[in-house]
Motif scaffolding. Structure first.
Motif, PDB file in Angstrom:
ATOM      1  N   UNK A 122      51.863  38.888  49.114  1.00 15.54           N
ATOM      2  CA  UNK A 122      50.621  38.882  48.342  1.00 15.54           C
ATOM      3  C   UNK A 122      49.628  37.958  49.067  1.00 15.54           C
ATOM      4  N   UNK A 123      48.329  38.366  49.132  1.00 13.26           N
ATOM      5  CA  UNK A 123      47.319  37.550  49.805  1.00 13.26           C
ATOM      6  C   UNK A 123      46.909  36.355  48.944  1.00 13.26           C
ATOM      7  N   UNK A 124      46.502  35.300  49.656  1.00 15.81           N
ATOM      8  CA  UNK A 124      46.047  34.082  48.982  1.00 15.81           C
ATOM      9  C   UNK A 124      44.691  33.699  49.579  1.00 15.81           C
ATOM     10  N   UNK A 125      43.705  33.498  48.749  1.00 15.85           N
ATOM     11  CA  UNK A 125      42.410  32.994  49.195  1.00 15.85           C
ATOM     12  C   UNK A 125      42.261  31.579  48.657  1.00 15.85           C
ATOM     13  N   UNK A 126      41.737  30.723  49.549  1.00 15.51           N
ATOM     14  CA  UNK A 126      41.656  29.337  49.098  1.00 15.51           C
ATOM     15  C   UNK A 126      40.476  28.642  49.751  1.00 15.51           C
ATOM     16  N   UNK A 182      42.157  28.095  44.547  1.00 17.57           N
ATOM     17  CA  UNK A 182      43.057  29.160  44.956  1.00 17.57           C
ATOM     18  C   UNK A 182      42.661  30.440  44.249  1.00 17.57           C
ATOM     19  N   UNK A 183      42.838  31.518  44.918  1.00 16.97           N
ATOM     20  CA  UNK A 183      42.592  32.814  44.319  1.00 16.97           C
ATOM     21  C   UNK A 183      43.640  33.776  44.834  1.00 16.97           C
ATOM     22  N   UNK A 184      44.313  34.445  43.885  1.00 16.09           N
ATOM     23  CA  UNK A 184      45.334  35.422  44.238  1.00 16.09           C
ATOM     24  C   UNK A 184      44.769  36.792  43.887  1.00 16.09           C
ATOM     25  N   UNK A 210      42.949  32.893  39.450  1.00 18.94           N
ATOM     26  CA  UNK A 210      42.372  31.806  40.241  1.00 18.94           C
ATOM     27  C   UNK A 210      42.825  30.490  39.646  1.00 18.94           C
ATOM     28  N   UNK A 211      42.718  29.476  40.510  1.00 12.69           N
ATOM     29  CA  UNK A 211      43.168  28.175  40.024  1.00 12.69           C
ATOM     30  C   UNK A 211      42.522  27.093  40.876  1.00 12.69           C
ATOM     31  N   UNK A 212      42.090  26.052  40.282  1.00 12.58           N
ATOM     32  CA  UNK A 212      41.480  24.933  41.001  1.00 12.58           C
ATOM     33  C   UNK A 212      42.334  23.701  40.780  1.00 12.58           C
ATOM     34  N   UNK A 261      35.432  23.143  56.584  1.00 11.53           N
ATOM     35  CA  UNK A 261      34.919  24.347  57.205  1.00 11.53           C
ATOM     36  C   UNK A 261      35.841  24.873  58.276  1.00 11.53           C
ATOM     37  N   UNK A 262      36.758  24.036  58.662  1.00 12.56           N
ATOM     38  CA  UNK A 262      37.605  24.453  59.778  1.00 12.56           C
ATOM     39  C   UNK A 262      38.691  25.438  59.341  1.00 12.56           C
ATOM     40  N   UNK A 263      38.896  25.614  58.026  1.00 16.05           N
ATOM     41  CA  UNK A 263      39.958  26.505  57.547  1.00 16.05           C
ATOM     42  C   UNK A 263      39.415  27.910  57.369  1.00 16.05           C
ATOM     43  N   UNK A 264      40.346  28.899  57.533  1.00 16.78           N
ATOM     44  CA  UNK A 264      39.865  30.279  57.406  1.00 16.78           C
ATOM     45  C   UNK A 264      39.914  30.767  55.967  1.00 16.78           C
ATOM     46  N   UNK A 265      40.532  29.985  55.098  1.00 11.29           N
ATOM     47  CA  UNK A 265      40.518  30.247  53.646  1.00 11.29           C
ATOM     48  C   UNK A 265      41.281  31.511  53.242  1.00 11.29           C
TER      49      UNK A 265
END
Lengths: 491, 701
Positions: B370-374, B322-324, B335-337, B278-282
């Motif tokens: 490019x943004x990365x969501x994770x 991961x989500x690009x 996306x990728x797990x 939870x400490x990451x902003x993702x």
């Protein structure tokens, strides 16, 4: 009379000097030898029989050339003892060329007897049977070709290098002759000698036309129309295109008996002769026509014929700069054109060679029973050439044991031909030695300090007949066998 | 008599046959002078050679329909620039991040103990204990009051799925249940870790009525807790009952329970339930670095993948999602797990095949990003594991050798210089021997190219020809290279350098001994307009072929070339039967009918360098005459016939021996003395014919 004689002699000289060399032994004619029936079948020896053994009974060798002598090739400098050749200077070469004839011939002849038999018959007959091996050749080199080699073709510009006289005839044949002579009257005797001929080998070059025109622009036009005939040991090889590749003399040809024994090349010949005595038998005139005949060559025959014209006006370089050809190609093309222009046609047709007829006209005067003087004209017809000789002779015949004859001949473009003949008998053995031309002047060739060779100073004619006969019936019967001239031993 | 005569005759014969010796030839003194000097007159060479015979038409020499000749030198692929030669787009993505797992939550833990009245009374005074024991008779009694009772240290039962932990936060609730029949006025409990007897904390439980429970919480922040806890229990006393109650030593008791809640640990050995960090902003950003000054806006990848390497600095297993959002495939974000398992390193790839990457979504830097969501989830998979909040998961990502369909953006203002270079043709020696004027009228150089870089480029090419001190500049203005406009991907065009835009004819006709080149090529010469509309494609390349065309149209005015060469006519072989000096005369006649508008004169001189003297000269001043041309068209209208007679005399051949060098001079003139341009046609021809008259002196040794 004297003037007429001069004219006659001049005419004779002209004929001789413009003609070519004669052949056979002129000296033999008036000697008391069985072999003289070969020149005139009406002639006969004084003995009643003779036998000629193979080879040794009479070898005849002759070589005539009408254009070259040792002294023509080498000369001594007048001012020193040094020697120079005809190539020493332009003047020497020119001098050499001046002596050349339009037609320069070399004619070797060899006759070898295999068998000779002669005997006297009844009723004035005399019979001979001869078998001879005869080799005859005649090469004629046009004077132009020698001049071309030594001086080049510059002097022919606008003219023709005439090679039409080029000849090359060689034949080797066997002669079976049967001679019959008959006393028709006390003054007239005739003889006939039919001959059966079998050829062994021959070549004959039929030169219908051969020459090179050197045009003003230095182009050359070559005309040729000839046939070369071969019979015998000649192998003709052609390339894939059928062109003549090579002509090889087959050395092995004569190793087979068949080469000599074959009668495929057959021919016939005839000698005719007659003698007639005049002026109380002091004078005898005689005439003969010999070597009328031919040989038909059928065996191993090849004929190479060409007829064409080729103009050489330069090596065509048209295709060289572009690289389509190189110089070798252009050269090959030129040779191909030459080959095509003179395409040789090879056939295998039998051909005929005619014997060169000889016409002999003689006359003699008998001083007494041993000594006579003779004059003899001999003309030989070789194609279109007539070779003429005239011989004056003094003859001595002692019984039938010694026969001696000295002669002087105008022949072969020379007037310095002295000849002699000697025949003597020891029992049944009769030896003889005859030459129409005995060198009277000789040159010494000093090859080095220790060796010296003596050669005739002028010797463009060589002939020699020598041998041994077995003679029988040498006792002369004055009653039954009167000579046609007073020299009984001779005739 | 007869015998004597015979003898005389034999003697006479002998004398006659012997003859006389006329002369003696001493052959040892035979003159060596044996030579022949025949004079031969022969036709030499002949032929008719047209230009087309000399030179075949093909790729280099071209015959036009009217037979005009052009020489074209073609060289394919003189320029072959591939995408990789200009840009390195293979490794432009380099992403490396380390994620700390931080504080994790764990489930509740609990430990307890139970003390019977009998056990409690053992800590009382003997009298009191006896009193109470006496009341255990099955009957009801008033429970007597008792004072503070120190029960001593008692161990709670061990915590399950727990070994030890240091807590970031959380509480330990201590609950006392009074199952005695008398109230307890309070209970003080001091908790210790049994392993090291470290203090956990103390709680004071207020009065607990019979059958009731009281709880007191202990803050575990920064406290360490092991799985076995000791409780030091002190009962503050009891007021006893006022009504009779049953007093049973064994059936009445008190229980103490310690129960952890809201536990967040910093470290320890515990069982960690699966949970998202939870400490990451993702949210993160992947940056592209295509090169200095290059701003990429959009990339379409044909094939390729984003390679990643996970280095797990924890014993926990992780699941990384991961989500690009700006990497779109089939209208969906990629996306990728990644499930790392329990390993320490894990590698994998994210397929980028057929993706369109928008690198301009960041308004602060609308390019190269490019943004990365994770999100990262961890857990111990039901096992006790050691954990520390500083445990990390490292993620490295690279985009290696992708195949692009296209890359859009601004590709900078690269400037490539053509370094000044000098091409030395090494013909100075030849040029020094050439005089006269020579002009090729219409040469041209054509650079054909095919360009699939949609980038504006301008080339400035300069060349200078130099012959001695004389120079000619090409004088060519900068040339713009045509480039495709997207969606057009390729454009073919050419650059022509000719007399219309340069001084090429003058430069070539100099002719130069040296060519000095320089120049430059500039990309985006107009600068960055912010549109980022340059394109390069995956197969972008610049292919160029050069074509130098020289139409054979020229003029020459007394163009002379002279050279001095060794005397090749001299024959050193003493044994040679034919030597030049042995020629008495040689006469060459050459007749030429020249259909070319070019005249040739040749002069050859025998030269003795020792005495610096020309010994003999042969001059064929009109070897070939130039054909007559139409001055308007330069085409031949009448051929020229010349005849040359060269006569080499004996003196000439003698001089061959004395000359060590030969000076050869060629002079060329086009028709009208080089005053008009002449054209060469393939059907021009020359007819020639020669004859030779020569007289060699052949010496026989």
């Amino acid at each position: 009379m004297t003037n007429r004689l001069k004219y006659l002699l001049s005419a004779c000289f002209t004929i001789i000097l413009t003609g070519a060399a004669a052949q056979t032994s002129q000296i033999l004619y008036y000697m008391n030898l069985p072999q003289n029936h070969l020149m005139n079948p009406a002639l006969r020896p004084s003995n009643s029989a003779y036998v000629g053994l193979p080879v040794i009974s009479g070898i005849y060798a002759g070589l005539n050339n009408n254009f070259i002598n040792y002294s023509d090739l080498f000369h001594k400098r007048p001012s020193s003892d040094s020697v120079y050749s005809f190539l020493d200077s332009e003047e020497a070469t020119d001098a050499f060329l001046e002596k050349l004839n339009k037609k320069n011939s070399i004619s070797p002849q060899v006759t070898l007897p295999l068998l000779g038999i002669g005997f006297k018959g009844n009723n004035g007959f005399y019979f001979f049977l001869d078998i001879n091996e005869r080799f005859e050749a005649n090469f004629v080199l046009p004077g132009d070709i020698i001049e071309l080699a030594l001086k080049g073709n510059d002097s022919f510009v606008g003219d023709e290098i005439d090679l039409s006289s080029f000849r090359m005839d060689v034949r080797y044949y066997r002669e079976f002759g049967f001679t019959i002579s008959k006393e028709i009257t006390n003054k007239l005797r005739v003889g006939i000698r039919p001959k059966l001929l079998t050829g062994i080998f021959s070549t004959r070059f039929e030169n219908r036309s051969l020459g090179i025109d050197v045009n003003e622009d230095y182009s050359h036009t070559i005309n040729a129309d000839f046939t070369a005939n071969f019979s015998g040991p000649f192998n003709v090889y052609t390339d894939n295109d059928g062109n003549l590749d090579s002509l090889i003399f087959d050395d092995d040809y004569f190793t087979s008996f068949n080469a000599f024994a074959s009668i495929e090349n057959r021919g016939l010949g005839l000698d005719l002769g007659a003698t007639y005595k005049l002026l109380n038998d002091k004078v005898m005139v005689s005439a003969s026509l010999t070597d009328l005949g031919y040989v038909r060559w059928n065996r191993d025959v090849t004929n190479l014929t060409t007829k064409g014209q080729f103009v050489f006006d330069g090596l065509d370089m048209s295709d060289i700069p572009g690289g389509d050809e190189d110089f070798a190609d252009a050269g090959d093309e030129l040779l191909d054109s030459l080959k095509n222009a003179f395409e040789l046609t090879q056939t295998y047709n039998p051909y005929t060679t005619w014997l060169p007829p000889g016409l002999t006209l003689g006359g003699s005067y008998s001083l007494n029973k041993n000594i006579s003087f003779g004059v003899l004209s001999y003309s030989r017809f070789i194609g279109k050439q007539v070779r003429e000789s005239l011989t004056l002779s003094a003859n001595l015949n002692l019984s039938n044991s010694l026969s001696l004859s000295f002669g002087y001949s105008l022949q072969n473009h020379r007037a310095d031909n002295f000849g002699a003949g000697l025949a003597f008998r020891a029992g049944i053995f009769q030896f003889y030695f005859i030459s129409d031309r005995i060198p009277v002047s000789w040159d010494k060739l000093k090859l080095d300090e220790s060796s010296t060779v003596v050669v005739p100073a002028n010797w463009n004619t060589f002939n020699l007949r020598l041998g041994m006969n077995l003679t029988f019936g040498n006792k002369v019967s004055k009653k039954d066998d009167k000579p046609m001239i007073q020299n009984e031993q001779t005739f | 008599m007869t015998c004597r005569l015979k003898i005389y005759i034999l003697l006479l014969l002998a004398v006659s046959f012997t003859g006389c010796i006329k002369d003696t030839y001493d052959m040892s003194k035979l003159s060596d002078e044996m030579h022949l000097s025949p004079t031969f007159a022969i036709a030499g060479i002949k032929g008719e050679v047209s230009f087309s015979d000399l030179v075949k038409s093909g790729d280099t020499v071209i015959f036009d329909q009217d037979n005009f000749v052009r020489v074209v030198f073609k060289q394919d692929s003189v320029i072959n620039i591939q995408l990789s030669d200009l840009y390195d787009l293979d490794n432009m993505v380099s992403f490396s991040k380390s994620y700390e797992l931080g504080v994790l939550s764990i489930g509740s833990i609990q430990g307890s103990l139970n003390l019977t009245l009998n056990q409690i009374t053992q800590s009382m005074s003997t009298a009191l204990r006896n009193q109470i024991r006496a009341l255990d008779d099955g009957k009801t009694h008033l429970f007597p009051p008792f004072p503070q009772v120190n029960l001593g240290e008692r161990s709670l039962s061990a915590f399950q799925n727990f070994d030890n932990a240091v807590f970031k936060s959380g509480y330990l609730d201590v609950t006392v249940t009074n199952n005695l029949t008398t109230p307890l006025s309070g209970v003080n409990i001091n908790l210790l870790n049994s392993a090291d007897r470290s203090a956990i904390g103390s709680v004071a439980i207020p009065t607990v009525q019979p059958g009731q429970t009281q709880t007191s919480s202990l803050d575990l922040t920064d406290k360490k807790l092991t799985n076995t806890v000791i409780a030091a229990i002190v009962l503050t006393g009891s007021s006893g009952t006022s009504t009779p109650v049953t007093i049973s030593l064994n059936n009445s008791s008190i229980s103490v329970t310690a129960r952890g809640r809201d536990l967040k640990i910093k470290s320890g050995k515990i069982l960690i339930p699966t949970q998202q960090i939870a400490s990451l902003d993702n949210i993160d950003t992947i940056s592209f670095d295509p090169g200095f000054g290059i701003e990429l806006d959009e990339v379409k990848i044909t094939t390729g993948s984003l390679s990643y390497t996970i280095n797990a600095g924890t014993l926990l297993s992780a699941s990384i999602n991961l989500k690009l959002p700006k990497v779109i495939r089939n209208n969906s974000a990629v996306t990728h797990t990644i499930n790392t398992g329990s390993g320490t390193q894990y590698k994998g790839k994210i397929d980028f095949k057929g993706t369109l990457i928008d690198l301009g979504s960041d308004i602060t830097q609308p390019y190269n990003r490019i943004p990365l969501e994770y999100s990262i989830s961890v857990g111990s998979n039901g096992l006790l594991v050691n954990y520390n909040s500083t445990d990390k998961i490292d993620i490295d990502m690279t985009l290696e050798k992708p195949e692009f369909d296209y890359v859009k953006g601004f590709f900078g203002q690269e400037s490539e210089s053509i370094e000044p270079d000098t091409l030395d043709l090494d013909i100075d020696d030849i040029l020094n021997r050439i005089t006269g004027t020579f002009l090729i009228s219409s040469p041209s150089i054509r650079l054909k190219y095919s360009n699939s870089f949609a980038i504006p480029i301008k080339i400035d090419f300069q060349a200078m020809g130099k012959r001695g001190t004389e120079t000619v500049n090409l004088g060519l203005d900068p040339i713009a290279i045509a480039s495709p406009q997207y969606p057009v991907r390729d454009v073919s065009s050419s650059i022509v350098i000719d007399k219309n835009n340069s001084d090429l004819p003058e430069l070539i006709s100099l002719p130069p001994g040296k060519l000095i080149f320089s120049g430059s090529a500039n990309m985006n010469p107009g600068g960055n307009n912010g549109q980022r509309d340059n394109y390069v494609f995956g197969n972008s390349r610049f292919l160029g072929s050069a074509e130098v065309e020289i139409p054979l149209e020229f003029r020459m005015n007394n163009l002379q070339f002279s050279d001095t060469i060794d005397n090749f006519l001299k024959v050193d072989d003493e044994n040679s039967p034919i030597k030049p000096e042995n020629f008495k005369t040689l006469e060459l006649n050459l007749t030429a009918n020249n259909g070319f508008p070019l005249g040739v004169a040749v002069k050859m001189s025998l030269y003795d360098s020792g005495s610096n003297r020309v010994l003999r000269t042969i001059n064929a001043s009109a070897l070939l005459g130039a054909a007559k041309v139409d001055t308007n068209t330069g085409k031949v209208i009448e051929s020229k016939e010349t005849t040359t007679n060269l006569k080499l005399t004996k003196e000439f051949f003698d001089d061959i021996r004395n000359a060590d060098q030969i000076i050869i001079l060629f002079a060329l003139n086009t028709s009208n003395d080089g005053s008009v341009d002449v054209k060469i046609y393939s059907d021009y021809s020359i007819k020639f014919k020669s004859s030779l008259l020569f007289r060699p002196e052949i010496i026989f040794n």
